[in-house]
Structures are given as structure tokens and as C-alpha cells.
Design a protein around this motif. Structure first.
Motif, PDB file in Angstrom:
ATOM      1  N   ASN A   1      -4.575 -31.027 -20.004  1.00 51.70           N
ATOM      2  CA  ASN A   1      -4.795 -32.311 -19.650  1.00 51.70           C
ATOM      3  C   ASN A   1      -4.116 -32.469 -18.413  1.00 51.70           C
ATOM      4  O   ASN A   1      -4.300 -33.682 -17.837  1.00 51.70           O
ATOM      5  CB  ASN A   1      -4.451 -33.083 -20.536  1.00 51.70           C
ATOM      6  N   GLY A   2      -3.551 -31.874 -17.739  1.00 53.23           N
ATOM      7  CA  GLY A   2      -2.842 -32.186 -16.518  1.00 53.23           C
ATOM      8  C   GLY A   2      -1.695 -32.657 -16.171  1.00 53.23           C
ATOM      9  O   GLY A   2      -0.940 -32.962 -15.344  1.00 53.23           O
ATOM     10  N   THR A   3      -1.041 -33.156 -17.649  1.00 53.19           N
ATOM     11  CA  THR A   3       0.143 -34.121 -17.666  1.00 53.19           C
ATOM     12  C   THR A   3       1.592 -33.070 -17.458  1.00 53.19           C
ATOM     13  O   THR A   3       2.545 -33.602 -17.186  1.00 53.19           O
ATOM     14  CB  THR A   3       0.306 -34.639 -18.860  1.00 53.19           C
ATOM     15  N   ILE A   4       1.455 -31.730 -17.189  1.00 41.79           N
ATOM     16  CA  ILE A   4       2.634 -30.937 -16.745  1.00 41.79           C
ATOM     17  C   ILE A   4       2.979 -30.998 -15.553  1.00 41.79           C
ATOM     18  O   ILE A   4       4.008 -30.647 -14.917  1.00 41.79           O
ATOM     19  CB  ILE A   4       2.540 -29.674 -17.394  1.00 41.79           C
ATOM     20  N   ILE A   5       2.051 -31.132 -14.541  1.00 38.11           N
ATOM     21  CA  ILE A   5       2.193 -31.492 -13.463  1.00 38.11           C
ATOM     22  C   ILE A   5       3.249 -32.352 -12.699  1.00 38.11           C
ATOM     23  O   ILE A   5       3.363 -33.262 -13.213  1.00 38.11           O
ATOM     24  CB  ILE A   5       1.016 -31.611 -12.602  1.00 38.11           C
ATOM     25  N   GLN A   6       4.252 -31.828 -11.853  1.00 40.04           N
ATOM     26  CA  GLN A   6       5.231 -32.563 -11.469  1.00 40.04           C
ATOM     27  C   GLN A   6       6.288 -33.061 -12.363  1.00 40.04           C
ATOM     28  O   GLN A   6       7.313 -33.592 -12.132  1.00 40.04           O
ATOM     29  CB  GLN A   6       4.880 -33.898 -10.870  1.00 40.04           C
ATOM     30  N   GLN A   7       6.377 -32.286 -13.524  1.00 45.85           N
ATOM     31  CA  GLN A   7       7.367 -32.519 -14.511  1.00 45.85           C
ATOM     32  C   GLN A   7       8.438 -31.438 -14.002  1.00 45.85           C
ATOM     33  O   GLN A   7       8.188 -30.297 -13.459  1.00 45.85           O
ATOM     34  CB  GLN A   7       6.922 -32.114 -15.928  1.00 45.85           C
ATOM     35  N   ARG A   8       9.863 -31.849 -14.463  1.00 48.52           N
ATOM     36  CA  ARG A   8      10.751 -30.646 -14.285  1.00 48.52           C
ATOM     37  C   ARG A   8      10.810 -29.562 -15.249  1.00 48.52           C
ATOM     38  O   ARG A   8      10.485 -30.051 -16.562  1.00 48.52           O
ATOM     39  CB  ARG A   8      12.215 -31.557 -14.341  1.00 48.52           C
ATOM     40  N   ALA A   9      11.373 -28.526 -14.779  1.00 44.43           N
ATOM     41  CA  ALA A   9      11.509 -27.339 -15.747  1.00 44.43           C
ATOM     42  C   ALA A   9      12.814 -26.651 -15.676  1.00 44.43           C
ATOM     43  O   ALA A   9      13.360 -26.643 -14.553  1.00 44.43           O
ATOM     44  CB  ALA A   9      10.270 -26.288 -15.560  1.00 44.43           C
ATOM     45  N   LEU A  10      13.054 -26.188 -16.853  1.00 50.14           N
ATOM     46  CA  LEU A  10      14.381 -25.599 -16.733  1.00 50.14           C
ATOM     47  C   LEU A  10      14.144 -24.074 -17.039  1.00 50.14           C
ATOM     48  O   LEU A  10      13.408 -23.670 -17.761  1.00 50.14           O
ATOM     49  CB  LEU A  10      15.450 -25.916 -18.068  1.00 50.14           C
ATOM     50  N   ILE A  11      14.810 -23.205 -15.947  1.00 47.30           N
ATOM     51  CA  ILE A  11      14.461 -21.805 -15.955  1.00 47.30           C
ATOM     52  C   ILE A  11      15.515 -20.940 -16.646  1.00 47.30           C
ATOM     53  O   ILE A  11      16.862 -21.517 -16.218  1.00 47.30           O
ATOM     54  CB  ILE A  11      14.028 -21.273 -14.607  1.00 47.30           C
ATOM     55  N   GLY A  12      15.511 -20.313 -17.453  1.00 42.22           N
ATOM     56  CA  GLY A  12      16.562 -19.421 -18.152  1.00 42.22           C
ATOM     57  C   GLY A  12      16.252 -18.120 -18.090  1.00 42.22           C
ATOM     58  O   GLY A  12      15.065 -17.804 -18.226  1.00 42.22           O
ATOM     59  N   PHE A  13      17.618 -17.250 -18.471  1.00 42.82           N
ATOM     60  CA  PHE A  13      17.304 -15.869 -18.731  1.00 42.82           C
ATOM     61  C   PHE A  13      17.518 -15.789 -20.045  1.00 42.82           C
ATOM     62  O   PHE A  13      18.484 -16.033 -20.666  1.00 42.82           O
ATOM     63  CB  PHE A  13      18.504 -15.033 -17.879  1.00 42.82           C
ATOM     64  N   VAL A  14      16.639 -15.027 -20.954  1.00 40.93           N
ATOM     65  CA  VAL A  14      16.740 -14.759 -22.399  1.00 40.93           C
ATOM     66  C   VAL A  14      16.354 -13.336 -22.586  1.00 40.93           C
ATOM     67  O   VAL A  14      15.491 -12.646 -22.055  1.00 40.93           O
ATOM     68  CB  VAL A  14      15.701 -15.453 -23.174  1.00 40.93           C
ATOM     69  N   ALA A  15      17.348 -12.483 -23.284  1.00 43.59           N
ATOM     70  CA  ALA A  15      17.280 -11.396 -23.801  1.00 43.59           C
ATOM     71  C   ALA A  15      17.643 -11.124 -25.304  1.00 43.59           C
ATOM     72  O   ALA A  15      18.432 -11.800 -25.710  1.00 43.59           O
ATOM     73  CB  ALA A  15      18.274 -10.510 -22.700  1.00 43.59           C
ATOM     74  N   ASP A  16      16.913 -10.080 -25.750  1.00 45.19           N
ATOM     75  CA  ASP A  16      17.290  -9.813 -27.289  1.00 45.19           C
ATOM     76  C   ASP A  16      17.183 -11.095 -28.282  1.00 45.19           C
ATOM     77  O   ASP A  16      18.022 -11.415 -28.741  1.00 45.19           O
ATOM     78  CB  ASP A  16      18.309  -9.145 -27.417  1.00 45.19           C
ATOM     79  N   ALA A  17      16.048 -11.840 -28.173  1.00 46.44           N
ATOM     80  CA  ALA A  17      16.033 -13.248 -28.714  1.00 46.44           C
ATOM     81  C   ALA A  17      16.036 -12.827 -30.251  1.00 46.44           C
ATOM     82  O   ALA A  17      16.451 -13.753 -30.956  1.00 46.44           O
ATOM     83  CB  ALA A  17      14.560 -13.884 -28.322  1.00 46.44           C
ATOM     84  N   GLU A  18      15.508 -11.575 -30.641  1.00 46.90           N
ATOM     85  CA  GLU A  18      15.545 -11.332 -31.998  1.00 46.90           C
ATOM     86  C   GLU A  18      16.913 -10.741 -32.559  1.00 46.90           C
ATOM     87  O   GLU A  18      16.976 -10.684 -33.997  1.00 46.90           O
ATOM     88  CB  GLU A  18      14.456 -10.557 -32.463  1.00 46.90           C
ATOM     89  N   SER A  19      17.775 -10.413 -31.706  1.00 48.48           N
ATOM     90  CA  SER A  19      18.900  -9.659 -32.252  1.00 48.48           C
ATOM     91  C   SER A  19      19.862 -10.684 -32.842  1.00 48.48           C
ATOM     92  O   SER A  19      20.176 -11.770 -32.329  1.00 48.48           O
ATOM     93  CB  SER A  19      19.512  -8.800 -30.919  1.00 48.48           C
ATOM     94  N   PRO A  20      20.392 -10.485 -34.122  1.00 49.35           N
ATOM     95  CA  PRO A  20      21.439 -11.213 -34.715  1.00 49.35           C
ATOM     96  C   PRO A  20      22.809 -11.377 -33.881  1.00 49.35           C
ATOM     97  O   PRO A  20      23.478 -12.195 -34.115  1.00 49.35           O
ATOM     98  CB  PRO A  20      21.691 -10.792 -36.001  1.00 49.35           C
TER      99      PRO A  20
ATOM    100  N   LEU B   1      21.031 -16.016 -23.871  1.00 47.31           N
ATOM    101  CA  LEU B   1      20.298 -17.222 -23.587  1.00 47.31           C
ATOM    102  C   LEU B   1      20.970 -17.983 -22.317  1.00 47.31           C
ATOM    103  O   LEU B   1      22.150 -18.634 -22.657  1.00 47.31           O
ATOM    104  CB  LEU B   1      19.622 -18.216 -24.358  1.00 47.31           C
ATOM    105  N   LEU B   2      20.719 -18.005 -21.103  1.00 49.51           N
ATOM    106  CA  LEU B   2      21.681 -18.558 -20.004  1.00 49.51           C
ATOM    107  C   LEU B   2      20.558 -19.362 -19.261  1.00 49.51           C
ATOM    108  O   LEU B   2      19.678 -19.104 -18.598  1.00 49.51           O
ATOM    109  CB  LEU B   2      22.199 -17.648 -19.302  1.00 49.51           C
ATOM    110  N   PRO B   3      20.825 -20.858 -19.125  1.00 55.42           N
ATOM    111  CA  PRO B   3      20.238 -21.568 -18.109  1.00 55.42           C
ATOM    112  C   PRO B   3      20.552 -21.362 -16.842  1.00 55.42           C
ATOM    113  O   PRO B   3      21.600 -20.828 -16.367  1.00 55.42           O
ATOM    114  CB  PRO B   3      20.477 -23.115 -18.438  1.00 55.42           C
ATOM    115  N   VAL B   4      19.339 -21.071 -15.680  1.00 51.73           N
ATOM    116  CA  VAL B   4      19.689 -20.584 -14.484  1.00 51.73           C
ATOM    117  C   VAL B   4      19.517 -21.853 -13.444  1.00 51.73           C
ATOM    118  O   VAL B   4      20.186 -21.882 -12.479  1.00 51.73           O
ATOM    119  CB  VAL B   4      18.975 -19.218 -14.213  1.00 51.73           C
ATOM    120  N   ARG B   5      17.959 -22.284 -13.521  1.00 46.77           N
ATOM    121  CA  ARG B   5      17.712 -23.090 -12.324  1.00 46.77           C
ATOM    122  C   ARG B   5      17.079 -24.133 -12.890  1.00 46.77           C
ATOM    123  O   ARG B   5      16.195 -24.096 -13.975  1.00 46.77           O
ATOM    124  CB  ARG B   5      17.057 -22.138 -11.317  1.00 46.77           C
ATOM    125  N   VAL B   6      16.996 -25.335 -12.199  1.00 43.75           N
ATOM    126  CA  VAL B   6      15.987 -26.521 -12.567  1.00 43.75           C
ATOM    127  C   VAL B   6      14.887 -26.272 -11.338  1.00 43.75           C
ATOM    128  O   VAL B   6      15.065 -25.822 -10.333  1.00 43.75           O
ATOM    129  CB  VAL B   6      16.744 -27.789 -12.343  1.00 43.75           C
TER     130      VAL B   6
END
Length: 322
Positions: free
Chosen positions: A20-39, A44-49
Motif C-alpha cells: 500500500n506504499g505506506t512504508i516509504i519515508q519510514q525510518r529503518a534500523l539496519i542490523g547484523f544478525v548471525a546464527d539466529a537459531e543457535s542457542p 544481533l547488533l544494530p548498526v545503522r539508521v
């Protein structure tokens, strides 16, 4: 910056906002994620806006174009890999609770203890230090490319919505670059280089620097070459060994538009037209007119034609180490 995800990796709520186009101009948080299923090894580390400037779905693939803005302040994050892994496991579990399953691209995620205020260079170093704790980045040289600034003033050049840098044909620019590594290596040799097409945009400083420190800053000077038309070219900054190997290569390429000055173009046309008129003036005046006057008009016309046909150039900056 552009991200691509197959539909199965995008949360349904985010898919709807793209539709529906409502995501445009919204802020996003970019992160590094690795081994998401590993106990034990989840990371998970936030990196950039960033700001979302375009989003679409093409053949079950979602495309997101982002304009990065601020680095995040990770001072509240530990510098222990084990502690970050523990907190990452908790955060990923909360993401699963809020979305049913884990999605790499989503809308619902827990609040992270981050801020975006502060010196951006220091925030970048803070992020790089914590990324370097993960095995994927432990041998990486991180690189930061700042906004280009005018060669003789503090005026910053800006990137357009499509990530293109615009420079006037006589607007030289300084491109500040910083790098950081968790560990210094003597071999292989690490180099920081800048490349352009060499035609519409040249490097008027040293184009390569040997890296002999874990962290440092330098700059490259960019000199647009005048032409009779706008031109699309590029700049590539590369940091790493000459040959790909155990040490990853960090590279960034961005397009550059060289805009020809319309004012100078019109001036050249006017000068050329004036020159043509002056050259023709002796013939119009005829043989009965003053010989000296006809010679002066012809010489002045020739000079005007030569001036109008010369390529405009702003000169070249002195070559030196930045």
C-alpha cells in the motif's frame, strides 16, 4: 543502499505496507544478525539508521532502497562477545514471539538500548569494535566514507534520492575516508585506493595509500573535467589486500553526475557568435573602409572564436598526499 529478500523472508505486516506504499519515508534500523537459531552463538547488533526511499515486490522478491543516515550509539552494549551473544538470544526470541517466526525483514522488534546522537565518527568506531568481535568480521578492515566537501570551503555535496552524488564540472571535492581494524596485519599488504573512470572525473591526489595502522583517516581529491554535456560516472573506494584471500576486501561504489554549467555553455555560444560576426565584418564594410579597422576586427573575431571553442577547465589541484 539496496536490500533484496525473497517473500518468505519478509514479515506479512511489512509486505502489506510495501503493497500500500505506506512504508516509504519510514525510518529503518539496519542490523547484523548471525546464527539466529543457535542457542549459544546468536549475534544481533544494530548498526545503522536509514530512511526507506523505495520499496516494491517483483516476482516474489522484495526490493528495498534505503538512504542511510545516522550511526547508532552502542555504548550501552558490552564489549564481550559472550555477553552480546546472550543478549542477542533474548532479542531474537522476542522477535519470534512478536512475529510467530523469525524474519530477516520485519516491523515488530524489541526496543534496543541505542541512540543516534553524538559524534558520528565515534559512533561508527563503537559499532565496528563490536562487529569485530564476531568471527565473520575479526579480520575485516572497516571503512567509513564521509560526505564529500568542497576543496576550498566547508560546503558539503549531497547525494540525491537515488544515491547519486552531483558535482559541477568545475567543482573539485574532498572525499574523507576513515578505516579501522581490530588487529593489524603485516602481510598481506593492505591498501586503501580510489578509482574513477579517469575521463569525466579524475583523482587529483594520491590514488592509493598503504595501510600501516589499525585505524587512520585520509582523503581523496576529486576533480571533475569540463565537458559539453552532463556525464554519469562513478567512484570506487577499496580497502584490503590486492588479492582476495583470508582478509576480506571492503569496497564501496557510488555514481557521480558531472553537470555541465549552462551559463558557461551559453557564454561560449555568445562569444563564438560575436567572433563570427567580427570575422565577417571586414567583408561587410568593404574595401573602402579603413584597412587598420578591418585588421583589428578580423583579429578580434579570430580571438573570440578561439576563446569560444576552447574546452573550459578549472585547472588541476596539486597532487599530494591527503
Amino acid at each position: 543502499m539496496q536490500f533484496r529478500y525473497e517473500a518468505q523472508y519478509v514479515a506479512p505486516s511489512l509486505q502489506q505496507k510495501v503493497a500500500n506504499g505506506t512504508i516509504i519515508q519510514q525510518r529503518a534500523l539496519i542490523g547484523f544478525v548471525a546464527d539466529a537459531e543457535s542457542p549459544t552463538d546468536a549475534y544481533l547488533l544494530p548498526v545503522r539508521v536509514a530512511e526507506i526511499v523505495a520499496a516494491e515486490c517483483v516476482a516474489e522478491v522484495f526490493l528495498f532502497k534505503l538512504r542511510v543516515t545516522d550511526h547508532v550509539d552502542l555504548d550501552d552494549y558490552s564489549l564481550s562477545r559472550a555477553e552480546i551473544a546472550t543478549e542477542s538470544r533474548k532479542a531474537i526470541d522476542k522477535i519470534k514471539e512478536g512475529n510467530g517466526v523469525y524474519y530477516p525483514a520485519l516491523l515488530k522488534f524489541p526496543t534496543f538500548p541505542i541512540r543516534t546522537s553524538g559524534d558520528q565518527a565515534q559512533l561508527w568506531i563503537s559499532v565496528a569494535r563490536r562487529l569485530a568481535l564476531h568471527p565473520y568480521f575479526e579480520k575485516t578492515y572497516f571503512m567509513r566514507v564521509d560526505q564529500p566537501v568542497h576543496l576550498t570551503s566547508a560546503h558539503e555535496f549531497t547525494f540525491g534520492s537515488e544515491g547519486r552524488l552531483s558535482l559541477g564540472d568545475l567543482q573539485p571535492a574532498r572525499l574523507p575516508v576513515s578505516f579501522y581494524a581490530q588487529h593489524y596485519v603485516e602481510a598481506p599488504k593492505i591498501a586503501l585506493t580510489c578509482e574513477t573512470d579517469g575521463r569525466f572525473l579524475r583523482i587529483s591526489s594520491d590514488a592509493s595509500h598503504d595501510v600501516a595502522l589499525r585505524y587512520d583517516s585520509t582523503e581523496f581529491w576529486l576533480q571533475p573535467d569540463a565537458s559539453s554535456f552532463d556525464a554519469l560516472t562513478h567512484v570506487t573506494i577499496r580497502l584490503g589486500p590486492e588479492d582476495n584471500g583470508a582478509i576480506p576486501v571492503t569496497s564501496v561504489t557510488f555514481p557521480v553526475i558531472i553537470k555541465h554549467s549552462r551559463v558557461r555553455l551559453v557564454s561560449r555560444v555568445i562569444i563564438s557568435a560575436l567572433g563570427a560576426f567580427l570575422v565577417a565584418a571586414p567583408a561587410i564594410l568593404g574595401l573602402h573602409s579603413s584597412l587598420a579597422l578591418r585588421i583589428v576586427l578580423a583579429v578580434a573575431g579570430s580571438a573570440a572564436l578561439s576563446t569560444g571553442s576552447l574546452p573550459l577547465s578549472g585547472g588541476h589541484a596539486d597532487t599530494g598526499s591527503a
